[in-house]
Write a protein that holds these residues in place. Structure first.
Motif, PDB file in Angstrom:
ATOM      1  N   ASP A  23       3.197 -11.860  23.513  1.00  0.00           N
ATOM      2  CA  ASP A  23       3.307  -9.753  23.887  1.00  0.00           C
ATOM      3  C   ASP A  23       4.137  -9.500  23.047  1.00  0.00           C
ATOM      4  O   ASP A  23       5.403 -10.251  23.171  1.00  0.00           O
ATOM      5  N   ILE A  24       4.077  -8.487  22.569  1.00  0.00           N
ATOM      6  CA  ILE A  24       4.882  -8.095  21.281  1.00  0.00           C
ATOM      7  C   ILE A  24       4.725  -6.622  21.811  1.00  0.00           C
ATOM      8  O   ILE A  24       4.018  -5.346  22.689  1.00  0.00           O
ATOM      9  N   GLU A  25       6.636  -5.714  21.492  1.00  0.00           N
ATOM     10  CA  GLU A  25       6.590  -4.480  21.853  1.00  0.00           C
ATOM     11  C   GLU A  25       6.604  -3.602  20.998  1.00  0.00           C
ATOM     12  O   GLU A  25       7.214  -4.303  19.714  1.00  0.00           O
ATOM     13  N   VAL A  26       6.138  -2.361  20.123  1.00  0.00           N
ATOM     14  CA  VAL A  26       6.511  -1.697  18.945  1.00  0.00           C
ATOM     15  C   VAL A  26       7.215  -0.584  19.315  1.00  0.00           C
ATOM     16  O   VAL A  26       6.839   0.596  20.675  1.00  0.00           O
ATOM     17  N   PRO A  27       8.341   0.061  18.723  1.00  0.00           N
ATOM     18  CA  PRO A  27       8.330   1.553  18.691  1.00  0.00           C
ATOM     19  C   PRO A  27       7.494   2.834  18.951  1.00  0.00           C
ATOM     20  O   PRO A  27       6.545   2.294  18.551  1.00  0.00           O
ATOM     21  N   ASP A  28       7.557   3.895  19.709  1.00  0.00           N
ATOM     22  CA  ASP A  28       6.351   4.109  20.167  1.00  0.00           C
ATOM     23  C   ASP A  28       6.000   5.364  19.042  1.00  0.00           C
ATOM     24  O   ASP A  28       5.397   5.788  19.253  1.00  0.00           O
ATOM     25  N   ASP A  29       7.269   5.281  17.591  1.00  0.00           N
ATOM     26  CA  ASP A  29       6.463   6.050  17.197  1.00  0.00           C
ATOM     27  C   ASP A  29       5.842   5.062  15.678  1.00  0.00           C
ATOM     28  O   ASP A  29       5.545   5.848  14.800  1.00  0.00           O
ATOM     29  N   ASP A  30       5.525   4.288  16.206  1.00  0.00           N
ATOM     30  CA  ASP A  30       4.638   3.075  15.211  1.00  0.00           C
ATOM     31  C   ASP A  30       3.688   3.482  15.548  1.00  0.00           C
ATOM     32  O   ASP A  30       2.819   3.830  16.753  1.00  0.00           O
ATOM     33  N   GLU A  31       2.770   3.026  14.398  1.00  0.00           N
ATOM     34  CA  GLU A  31       1.529   3.693  14.396  1.00  0.00           C
ATOM     35  C   GLU A  31       0.402   2.648  15.090  1.00  0.00           C
ATOM     36  O   GLU A  31      -0.835   2.576  15.946  1.00  0.00           O
ATOM     37  N   LEU A  32       0.789   1.191  14.907  1.00  0.00           N
ATOM     38  CA  LEU A  32       1.113   0.196  16.721  1.00  0.00           C
ATOM     39  C   LEU A  32       0.554   0.492  17.158  1.00  0.00           C
ATOM     40  O   LEU A  32      -0.321   0.355  18.266  1.00  0.00           O
ATOM     41  N   TYR A  33       1.225   1.296  18.006  1.00  0.00           N
ATOM     42  CA  TYR A  33       2.057   1.191  19.397  1.00  0.00           C
ATOM     43  C   TYR A  33       0.796   2.233  20.061  1.00  0.00           C
ATOM     44  O   TYR A  33      -0.658   2.531  19.875  1.00  0.00           O
ATOM     45  N   SER A  34       0.809   1.507  21.947  1.00  0.00           N
ATOM     46  CA  SER A  34      -0.612   1.716  22.116  1.00  0.00           C
ATOM     47  C   SER A  34       0.317   1.307  23.601  1.00  0.00           C
ATOM     48  O   SER A  34       0.400   0.697  24.076  1.00  0.00           O
ATOM     49  N   GLU A  35       0.001   2.410  24.684  1.00  0.00           N
ATOM     50  CA  GLU A  35       0.479   2.570  26.109  1.00  0.00           C
ATOM     51  C   GLU A  35      -0.220   1.007  27.087  1.00  0.00           C
ATOM     52  O   GLU A  35       1.063   0.665  27.506  1.00  0.00           O
ATOM     53  N   ASN A  36      -0.480   0.549  26.025  1.00  0.00           N
ATOM     54  CA  ASN A  36      -1.501  -0.319  27.053  1.00  0.00           C
ATOM     55  C   ASN A  36      -0.985  -1.970  26.558  1.00  0.00           C
ATOM     56  O   ASN A  36      -1.015  -2.502  27.470  1.00  0.00           O
ATOM     57  N   GLY A  37      -0.063  -1.458  25.558  1.00  0.00           N
ATOM     58  CA  GLY A  37       0.984  -2.919  25.353  1.00  0.00           C
ATOM     59  C   GLY A  37      -0.459  -3.631  23.692  1.00  0.00           C
ATOM     60  O   GLY A  37      -1.150  -3.789  23.915  1.00  0.00           O
ATOM     61  N   LEU A  38      -0.145  -4.467  23.724  1.00  0.00           N
ATOM     62  CA  LEU A  38      -0.389  -5.023  23.299  1.00  0.00           C
ATOM     63  C   LEU A  38       0.147  -6.535  22.565  1.00  0.00           C
ATOM     64  O   LEU A  38       1.289  -7.325  23.533  1.00  0.00           O
ATOM     65  N   TYR A  39      -0.870  -7.603  21.971  1.00  0.00           N
ATOM     66  CA  TYR A  39      -0.431  -9.413  21.710  1.00  0.00           C
ATOM     67  C   TYR A  39      -0.936  -9.393  20.124  1.00  0.00           C
ATOM     68  O   TYR A  39      -1.842  -8.972  19.381  1.00  0.00           O
ATOM     69  N   VAL A  40      -0.805 -10.503  20.067  1.00  0.00           N
ATOM     70  CA  VAL A  40      -1.491 -10.796  18.516  1.00  0.00           C
ATOM     71  C   VAL A  40      -1.099 -12.021  18.322  1.00  0.00           C
ATOM     72  O   VAL A  40      -1.163 -13.413  19.934  1.00  0.00           O
ATOM     73  N   ARG A  41      -2.918 -13.103  18.225  1.00  0.00           N
ATOM     74  CA  ARG A  41      -2.977 -14.329  18.742  1.00  0.00           C
ATOM     75  C   ARG A  41      -3.075 -14.583  17.336  1.00  0.00           C
ATOM     76  O   ARG A  41      -3.518 -13.776  16.173  1.00  0.00           O
ATOM     77  N   ALA A  42      -2.532 -15.406  17.314  1.00  0.00           N
ATOM     78  CA  ALA A  42      -2.016 -16.379  15.728  1.00  0.00           C
ATOM     79  C   ALA A  42      -2.476 -18.055  15.765  1.00  0.00           C
ATOM     80  O   ALA A  42      -2.171 -18.751  16.815  1.00  0.00           O
ATOM     81  N   ILE A  43      -2.914 -17.950  14.575  1.00  0.00           N
ATOM     82  CA  ILE A  43      -2.966 -19.847  14.428  1.00  0.00           C
ATOM     83  C   ILE A  43      -1.916 -19.654  13.494  1.00  0.00           C
ATOM     84  O   ILE A  43      -1.736 -19.758  12.193  1.00  0.00           O
TER      85      ILE A  43
END
Length: 98
Positions: free
Chosen positions: A29-49
């Motif tokens: 689970d990640i947080e990014v600044p709200d001025d970042d193009e990745l930002y989402s109000e719904n939150g983000l996560y990374v699936r990594a192998i």
């Protein structure tokens, strides 16, 4: 820059030993600044192998998802963000469920 707030890690079983090394799947689970193009109000996560071998380990693949909808996001992370995820995965191998 992203911040990892929570994570889960699981050892991917390979009973037939088809793959070299050990593979681990992370959900970060990640947080990014709200001025970042990745930002989402719904939150983000990374699936990594992550693959660990005797010669060393490394990040094999990562994907970004919107947390509340599980919607895949077709974005690439910046090199330093990828490096941060790889370092995090390496440091938390011992937390994997075998």
């Amino acid at each position: 820059m992203l911040t990892i707030t929570e994570f889960q890690v699981e050892h991917i079983k390979d009973p037939f030993r088809i793959l070299a090394g050990k593979r681990y799947e992370y959900k970060l689970d990640i947080e990014v600044p709200d001025d970042d193009e990745l930002y989402s109000e719904n939150g983000l996560y990374v699936r990594a192998i992550y693959n660990e071998q005797e010669e060393g380990g490394g990040l094999v693949k990562y994907d970004l998802y919107e947390k509340s909808t599980d919607l895949y996001l077709d974005f690439d992370l910046e090199d330093e963000e990828v490096q941060a995820i790889e370092t995090f995965c390496r440091e938390h191998l011992g937390d994997a469920e075998e």
